[in-house]
Scaffold this active site. Structure first.
Site, PDB file in Angstrom:
ATOM      1  N   MET A  29      33.351  37.647  37.681  1.00 45.93           N
ATOM      2  CA  MET A  29      32.891  36.457  38.371  1.00 45.93           C
ATOM      3  C   MET A  29      31.598  36.258  38.166  1.00 45.93           C
ATOM      4  SD  MET A  29      35.422  36.031  41.766  1.00 45.93           S
ATOM      5  CE  MET A  29      34.318  37.240  42.874  1.00 45.93           C
ATOM      6  N   GLY A  30      31.025  36.828  37.008  1.00 45.68           N
ATOM      7  CA  GLY A  30      29.641  36.421  36.838  1.00 45.68           C
ATOM      8  C   GLY A  30      28.764  37.413  37.757  1.00 45.68           C
ATOM      9  N   HIS A  36      29.199  45.981  35.919  1.00 45.19           N
ATOM     10  CA  HIS A  36      30.073  45.296  34.880  1.00 45.19           C
ATOM     11  C   HIS A  36      29.531  45.779  33.435  1.00 45.19           C
ATOM     12  CE1 HIS A  36      29.647  41.878  38.123  1.00 45.19           C
ATOM     13  NE2 HIS A  36      30.752  42.101  37.954  1.00 45.19           N
ATOM     14  N   GLY A 149      37.419  47.886  37.445  1.00 48.20           N
ATOM     15  CA  GLY A 149      36.542  48.808  38.074  1.00 48.20           C
ATOM     16  C   GLY A 149      37.429  49.486  39.299  1.00 48.20           C
ATOM     17  N   LYS A 151      35.999  50.503  41.890  1.00 51.82           N
ATOM     18  CA  LYS A 151      35.424  50.145  43.133  1.00 51.82           C
ATOM     19  C   LYS A 151      36.287  49.201  43.881  1.00 51.82           C
ATOM     20  CE  LYS A 151      31.700  47.441  45.089  1.00 51.82           C
ATOM     21  NZ  LYS A 151      32.227  46.069  44.991  1.00 51.82           N
ATOM     22  N   ASP A 152      37.111  48.352  43.091  1.00 53.14           N
ATOM     23  CA  ASP A 152      37.973  47.450  43.665  1.00 53.14           C
ATOM     24  C   ASP A 152      39.372  48.274  43.358  1.00 53.14           C
ATOM     25  OD1 ASP A 152      36.573  44.859  44.302  1.00 53.14           O
ATOM     26  OD2 ASP A 152      35.817  45.427  42.252  1.00 53.14           O
ATOM     27  N   GLN A 155      42.636  46.048  44.023  1.00 52.02           N
ATOM     28  CA  GLN A 155      42.967  45.277  43.091  1.00 52.02           C
ATOM     29  C   GLN A 155      43.421  45.654  41.812  1.00 52.02           C
ATOM     30  OE1 GLN A 155      39.982  42.049  41.849  1.00 52.02           O
ATOM     31  NE2 GLN A 155      39.394  43.681  40.285  1.00 52.02           N
ATOM     32  N   SER A 188      27.793  42.364  43.426  1.00 45.20           N
ATOM     33  CA  SER A 188      27.238  41.055  43.298  1.00 45.20           C
ATOM     34  C   SER A 188      26.574  40.563  44.653  1.00 45.20           C
ATOM     35  CB  SER A 188      28.000  40.106  42.664  1.00 45.20           C
ATOM     36  OG  SER A 188      28.588  40.625  41.312  1.00 45.20           O
TER      37      SER A 188
HETATM   38  P1  AMP Z   1      33.812  40.928  40.011  1.00 47.32           P
HETATM   39  O1  AMP Z   1      32.647  40.010  38.960  1.00 47.32           O
HETATM   40  O2  AMP Z   1      33.261  41.367  41.361  1.00 47.32           O
HETATM   41  O3  AMP Z   1      35.056  40.313  40.046  1.00 47.32           O
HETATM   42  O4  AMP Z   1      34.032  42.212  39.092  1.00 47.32           O
HETATM   43  C1  AMP Z   1      34.453  42.447  37.877  1.00 47.32           C
HETATM   44  C2  AMP Z   1      34.788  43.835  37.384  1.00 47.32           C
HETATM   45  O5  AMP Z   1      33.719  44.898  37.604  1.00 47.32           O
HETATM   46  C3  AMP Z   1      35.937  44.125  38.653  1.00 47.32           C
HETATM   47  O6  AMP Z   1      36.893  44.821  37.640  1.00 47.32           O
HETATM   48  C4  AMP Z   1      35.115  45.031  39.476  1.00 47.32           C
HETATM   49  O7  AMP Z   1      36.049  46.439  39.886  1.00 47.32           O
HETATM   50  C5  AMP Z   1      33.989  45.560  38.468  1.00 47.32           C
HETATM   51  N1  AMP Z   1      33.037  46.212  39.145  1.00 47.32           N
HETATM   52  C6  AMP Z   1      32.139  45.698  40.047  1.00 47.32           C
HETATM   53  N2  AMP Z   1      31.391  46.474  40.454  1.00 47.32           N
HETATM   54  C7  AMP Z   1      31.461  47.467  39.790  1.00 47.32           C
HETATM   55  C8  AMP Z   1      30.628  48.880  39.967  1.00 47.32           C
HETATM   56  N3  AMP Z   1      29.842  49.071  40.963  1.00 47.32           N
HETATM   57  N4  AMP Z   1      31.280  49.659  39.438  1.00 47.32           N
HETATM   58  C9  AMP Z   1      32.202  49.542  38.421  1.00 47.32           C
HETATM   59  N5  AMP Z   1      32.808  48.455  38.285  1.00 47.32           N
HETATM   60  C10 AMP Z   1      32.403  47.326  38.902  1.00 47.32           C
END
Ligand code: AMP
Length: 515
Positions: A29-30, A36, A149, A151-152, A155, A188
């Site tokens: 999501m940027g 990321h 990630g 982290k989620d 998901q 983020s």
């Molecule tokens: P998002 O932009 O929050 O949707 O995240 C995009 C991808 O980056 C998702 O697959 C997240 O799980 C991954 N991600 C976000 N934060 C982290 C982190 N701290 N470590 C590893 N992966 C991450």
């Protein structure tokens, strides 16, 4: 690097690669950060073309959530992607994706068993929104690999299930959570935190760390592990937990006791900011992945490492030989790829690894012991034709992963650390200069009475082979981002083996992974 905001633009760009290149997708999501970046770095090393999608997906935000104030920073995102070697950014508008009114579009609904607990209980509709958009991105981009990630974690489990249920030909790769030095998982949404809140937020990772330490000392019970975390969280009342749970990482169902793996997950609020974090509690013996160019001494070293450490040598070569035997004995043409794929899917291949250095890997096909027959010259001469078939490779990689699931194995190849066991505890990239490999080869040839080729010719041959191995479309030679390179130029086999064994012991001592 190119930026596309439309589907025809991106599809036309990717059309050139579709035929035989691997295409990686990193959906985001940027507001890109170092979490990321770790996904993107892996994608760039493991696939030929990397696409990063940037889309703040309105479908996954609830009516009272932070959609409008979610951070957006396309300029710096673009710079980061460019510096990491991304081929294209896909940044569509909601109109481009055609998701004006959520009531009027086809939704992808993940199973309720995966969405009802953890974050799903606090964010109704969230995972349906994620699944709907991710499915669209998968269909638009048709990647071969997609990165998410850990982290989620919820998901990730949902996307894995979605790929299985919709029979998508996409491999999902999970990346470890990237953290600040304080332990705080990078997100983020951390931008919303004040300095004081950021400090308080470290209690989450710190509590998970305590559970991890207790797990390592042998604790497996839900009640005990959750109590340790809860007690520590209570020290910081500013953190208001929404849930704290121990579930199975795939089914997401609560577990009373950890058998093989458990997912310990937390979510809660600090001020107005919602934070999540988790840790996988898993105990297994290590997987050692040894990749590298031909002639670097991989197979000798791998066998020795396995023997010295009492680990299982997973003989992937025996698997390809077994399939070759199956095809030859079925009377099929060796180029009948579809029929071979079907034959292999219906066959039962058993690989029983040697449990001591003197005996060999036992191979059975449909109950018949073919251990000796697969070593015959007739099979040896055909095995590379079978190993070059995509469907064969895919099915055998699945088998290798099943065999390596509980760890305790050493495997060698070209893409073990990047593709077969990307989560291997120890990855070695064993290499030597082409000149040195040529010298060794010449020595072997002369010992067999087959001299007569010059060192320069052999070096050239080896360089050509390296190039082909690194550029083949199926399982190209790749050094994993987290692999340790061992150059064997001035080392004996014993020294190389000892070096790998020392790295293994070092890793065991540090328990491979910590928060
Ligand atoms: P998002 O932009 O929050 O949707 O995240 C995009 C991808 O980056 C998702 O697959 C997240 O799980 C991954 N991600 C976000 N934060 C982290 C982190 N701290 N470590 C590893 N992966 C991450």
């Amino acid at each position: 690097m190119q930026i596309f905001t439309t589907i025809p633009g991106l599809r036309t760009f990717l059309a050139d690669y579709r035929h035989d290149r691997s295409i990686a997708l990193v959906p985001t999501m940027g507001a890109l950060h170092k979490g990321h970046a770790s996904l993107i770095r892996r994608a760039v090393t493991e696939a030929e073309v990397t696409v990063v999608s940037i889309f703040v997906n309105p479908l996954q935000f609830g009516p009272t959530e932070d959609f409008s104030r979610y951070p957006r920073s396309l300029d710096s995102d673009r710079q980061l992607c460019e510096s990491l070697g991304v081929a294209a950014i896909f940044a569509p508008s909601a109109e481009t994706l055609g998701i004006g009114n959520s009531e009027e579009i086809t939704a992808v609904v993940p199973p309720i068993s995966l969405t009802s607990g953890l974050c799903g209980a606090f964010r109704p509709g969230h995972f349906q929104g994620v699944a709907t958009i991710v499915t669209r991105l998968f269909n638009i981009i048709a990647p071969t690999i997609a990165y998410f990630g850990e982290k989620d974690a919820q998901q990730l489990a949902i996307i894995r299930q979605l790929v299985r249920d919709l029979n998508l030909a996409i491999e999902i790769r999970a990346c470890a959570t990237v953290r600040e030095t304080s332990g705080l998982a990078v997100s983020s949404r951390n931008q919303y935190l004040s300095a004081a809140e950021r400090e308080k937020a470290t209690i989450i990772a710190q509590s998970l760390q305590l559970a991890l330490e207790s797990f390592r000392l042998g604790e497996r019970q839900r009640e005990k592990l959750l109590a340790i975390v809860q007690k520590n969280l209570d020290r910081v009342p500013e953190f208001r937990p929404q849930y704290l749970d121990l579930v199975h990482p795939q089914s997401l169902q609560p577990i009373e006791q950890i058998e093989a793996r458990g997912l310990l997950a937390i979510a809660g609020l600090i001020g107005q900011t919602r934070l999540i974090d988790n840790i996988i509690l898993r105990q297994r013996r290590a997987v050692i992945a040894i990749d590298g160019p031909a002639g670097a001494g991989k197979s000798t070293v791998t066998r020795l490492v396995a023997e010295k450490l009492g680990l299982t040598y997973l003989d992937t070569g025996a698997m390809y030989r077994a399939v070759t035997w199956l095809v030859v004995n079925s009377g099929l043409d060796l180029s009948a790829e579809a029929a071979i794929a079907e034959l292999l899917s219906l066959a039962k291949i058993e690989i029983i690894p040697a449990d001591n250095p003197e005996n060999v890997t036992i191979v059975k096909i449909n109950g018949q012991d073919v251990t000796l027959e697969i070593r015959s010259p007739a099979i040896t001469s055909q095995v590379s034709r079978i190993a070059a078939q995509k469907a064969v490779r895919q099915q055998l990689v699945t088998l290798q992963r099943q065999m390596g699931m509980s760890g305790g194995i050493v495997v060698e190849g070209r893409d073990i650390g990047t593709n077969v066991f990307p989560e291997a505890e120890l990855k070695i990239f064993l290499t030597a200069t082409p000149e040195e490999r040529a010298r060794r080869r010449l020595k072997d040839l002369e010992a067999q009475g087959n001299g007569g080729i010059s060192l320069a010719e052999l070096t050239q041959e080896i360089e050509k082979r390296d190039y082909l191995d690194s550029n083949r479309s199926l399982a190209p030679l790749r050094k994993a981002a987290d692999a340790i390179e061992v150059n064997t130029d001035h080392l004996t086999i014993t020294e190389v083996t000892e070096k790998i064994i020392a790295l293994y012991h070092q890793g065991e001592e540090n328990q491979w992974r910590s928060l």
